[in-house]
Design an enzyme around this catalytic site. Structure first.
Site, mmCIF file in Angstrom:
data_model
loop_
_atom_site.group_PDB
_atom_site.id
_atom_site.type_symbol
_atom_site.label_atom_id
_atom_site.label_comp_id
_atom_site.label_asym_id
_atom_site.label_seq_id
_atom_site.Cartn_x
_atom_site.Cartn_y
_atom_site.Cartn_z
ATOM 1 N N TYR A 158 -8.280 4.920 -15.005
ATOM 2 C CA TYR A 158 -7.992 5.548 -16.293
ATOM 3 C C TYR A 158 -7.753 4.541 -17.411
ATOM 4 O O TYR A 158 -7.602 4.936 -18.581
ATOM 5 C CB TYR A 158 -6.842 6.545 -16.163
ATOM 6 N N ASN B 31 -6.488 13.385 -10.375
ATOM 7 C CA ASN B 31 -7.210 13.869 -11.561
ATOM 8 C C ASN B 31 -6.970 15.380 -11.694
ATOM 9 O O ASN B 31 -6.340 15.988 -10.832
ATOM 10 C CB ASN B 31 -8.706 13.535 -11.462
ATOM 11 N N SER C 172 -2.317 5.654 -14.026
ATOM 12 C CA SER C 172 -3.285 5.453 -15.137
ATOM 13 C C SER C 172 -3.766 4.010 -15.329
ATOM 14 O O SER C 172 -4.617 3.779 -16.192
ATOM 15 C CB SER C 172 -2.750 5.976 -16.482
ATOM 16 N N GLY D 129 -9.672 5.112 -5.792
ATOM 17 C CA GLY D 129 -8.383 4.441 -6.009
ATOM 18 C C GLY D 129 -7.297 4.918 -5.064
ATOM 19 O O GLY D 129 -7.533 5.197 -3.884
ATOM 20 N N VAL D 130 -6.115 5.043 -5.614
ATOM 21 C CA VAL D 130 -4.963 5.420 -4.792
ATOM 22 C C VAL D 130 -5.118 6.863 -4.291
ATOM 23 O O VAL D 130 -4.679 7.197 -3.178
ATOM 24 C CB VAL D 130 -3.649 5.170 -5.572
ATOM 25 N N ASP D 131 -5.770 7.693 -5.070
ATOM 26 C CA ASP D 131 -6.016 9.093 -4.678
ATOM 27 C C ASP D 131 -6.849 9.136 -3.390
ATOM 28 O O ASP D 131 -6.513 9.849 -2.422
ATOM 29 C CB ASP D 131 -6.761 9.773 -5.847
ATOM 30 N N ASP E 274 0.866 -1.176 0.000
ATOM 31 C CA ASP E 274 0.000 0.000 0.000
ATOM 32 C C ASP E 274 0.904 1.228 0.000
ATOM 33 O O ASP E 274 1.783 1.363 0.868
ATOM 34 C CB ASP E 274 -0.867 -0.032 1.267
ATOM 35 N N ILE E 275 0.690 2.126 -0.926
ATOM 36 C CA ILE E 275 1.618 3.259 -1.061
ATOM 37 C C ILE E 275 1.586 4.160 0.172
ATOM 38 O O ILE E 275 2.592 4.803 0.501
ATOM 39 C CB ILE E 275 1.345 4.034 -2.366
ATOM 40 N N GLY F 64 -5.494 2.072 -13.364
ATOM 41 C CA GLY F 64 -6.736 1.711 -12.675
ATOM 42 C C GLY F 64 -7.931 2.309 -13.400
ATOM 43 O O GLY F 64 -8.252 1.927 -14.531
HETATM 44 N N1 AR6 Z 1 -1.447 1.738 -2.948
HETATM 45 C C1 AR6 Z 1 -0.892 1.397 -4.121
HETATM 46 N N2 AR6 Z 1 -1.584 1.241 -5.265
HETATM 47 C C2 AR6 Z 1 -2.914 1.430 -5.201
HETATM 48 C C3 AR6 Z 1 -3.592 1.793 -4.006
HETATM 49 C C4 AR6 Z 1 -2.800 1.935 -2.842
HETATM 50 N N3 AR6 Z 1 -3.329 2.280 -1.674
HETATM 51 N N4 AR6 Z 1 -4.914 1.914 -4.284
HETATM 52 C C5 AR6 Z 1 -5.073 1.632 -5.599
HETATM 53 N N5 AR6 Z 1 -3.875 1.330 -6.143
HETATM 54 P P1 AR6 Z 1 -6.185 4.436 -9.834
HETATM 55 P P2 AR6 Z 1 -5.594 5.996 -12.278
HETATM 56 C C6 AR6 Z 1 -3.550 0.977 -7.528
HETATM 57 O O1 AR6 Z 1 -7.546 4.135 -10.353
HETATM 58 O O2 AR6 Z 1 -5.825 4.837 -13.159
HETATM 59 C C7 AR6 Z 1 -8.870 8.367 -9.035
HETATM 60 O O3 AR6 Z 1 -10.233 8.421 -8.714
HETATM 61 C C8 AR6 Z 1 -4.680 0.456 -8.383
HETATM 62 O O4 AR6 Z 1 -4.928 -0.925 -8.131
HETATM 63 O O5 AR6 Z 1 -6.043 4.833 -8.421
HETATM 64 O O6 AR6 Z 1 -4.415 6.899 -12.556
HETATM 65 C C9 AR6 Z 1 -8.283 9.741 -9.368
HETATM 66 O O7 AR6 Z 1 -8.922 10.787 -8.643
HETATM 67 C C10 AR6 Z 1 -4.110 0.675 -9.784
HETATM 68 O O8 AR6 Z 1 -3.217 -0.402 -10.113
HETATM 69 O O9 AR6 Z 1 -5.473 5.634 -10.715
HETATM 70 C C11 AR6 Z 1 -8.540 9.842 -10.835
HETATM 71 O O10 AR6 Z 1 -9.852 10.295 -11.112
HETATM 72 C C12 AR6 Z 1 -3.269 1.950 -9.622
HETATM 73 O O11 AR6 Z 1 -3.133 2.149 -8.201
HETATM 74 C C13 AR6 Z 1 -8.388 8.436 -11.326
HETATM 75 O O12 AR6 Z 1 -8.693 7.591 -10.215
HETATM 76 C C14 AR6 Z 1 -3.882 3.195 -10.215
HETATM 77 O O13 AR6 Z 1 -5.296 3.155 -10.131
HETATM 78 C C15 AR6 Z 1 -6.974 8.136 -11.759
HETATM 79 O O14 AR6 Z 1 -6.925 6.871 -12.335
#
Ligand code: AR6
Length: 175
Positions: free
Chosen positions: A124, A27, A120, A35-37, A13-14, A122
């Site tokens: 995206y 975003n 990107s 997601g991670v945000d 987990d980051i 997840g």
């Molecule tokens: N630690 C590490 N990786 C993670 C964590 C975590 N805690 N949580 C999710 N991931 P995403 P994107 C992974 O969707 O595609 C947001 O709503 C996840 O499994 O978080 O760049 C923003 O506000 C995936 O492999 O980011 C934007 O609207 C990776 O992180 C949008 O999502 C990225 O997934 C950005 O989409």
């Protein structure tokens, strides 16, 4: 690659990473999301949103820095990766821009250790096999110009991401 630089791929987990900076896959609003945000905002606490509001958003491919607040990381580097639209809308270049923008900000702030999520891949929708090669190639190219970054972590949240980023590191750093 300089022998001083270390790149590693880890499952985890980051928000738990004890590094100078973690990267957020945000975003354009920089006002939080899923997601991670969402995980980063939750773990950092509400002051993060206050600071983000003062930044006025971020264009795709660029990056902005904030404090880490309740996180173990001192800083958060927020970047906005491209939304996948099939591959012919400049997504590859924009994803490379995101990694480079984060690393440039890291240098400006004398950051030596940094942890990236899979930008990107997840919500995206960027295909992970292609995104992982772009991520690792961009990092490798950047490291050829500096020895200051000594600990670069690619933090994966599932096995498929881990397998892809690991194989990209093996191929691109050991060619
Ligand atoms: N630690 C590490 N990786 C993670 C964590 C975590 N805690 N949580 C999710 N991931 P995403 P994107 C992974 O969707 O595609 C947001 O709503 C996840 O499994 O978080 O760049 C923003 O506000 C995936 O492999 O980011 C934007 O609207 C990776 O992180 C949008 O999502 C990225 O997934 C950005 O989409």
């Amino acid at each position: 690659m300089s022998s001083c630089n270390t790149i590693s791929v880890i499952m985890g987990d980051i928000v738990d990473q004890e590094v100078d900076a973690i990267v957020n896959a945000a975003n354009n609003s920089l006002l939080g999301g899923g997601g991670v945000d969402g995980a980063i905002h939750m773990a950092a606490g509400p002051q993060l949103l206050e600071e983000c509001r003062s930044l006025g958003g971020c264009p795709t491919g660029e990056a902005r820095i904030t404090r880490g607040y309740s996180l173990p990381a001192k800083h958060i580097i927020h970047t906005v990766g491209p939304v996948w639209q099939g591959g012919n809308a400049g997504e590859d270049l924009l994803l490379a821009d995101s990694y480079r923008s984060c690393l440039e900000l890291a240098m400006e702030h004398e950051i030596r250790s940094i942890a990236f999520p899979g930008i990107s891949i997840g919500a995206y929708g960027f295909p992970v096999d292609r995104a992982s090669v772009i991520a690792v190639s961009s990092i490798r190219e950047f490291l050829q110009g500096t020895e200051l970054l000594t600990d670069i972590r690619l933090v994966c949240f599932n096995q498929n991401a881990y397998d892809n980023y690991s194989s990209a590191v093996d191929r691109i750093f050991n060619d």
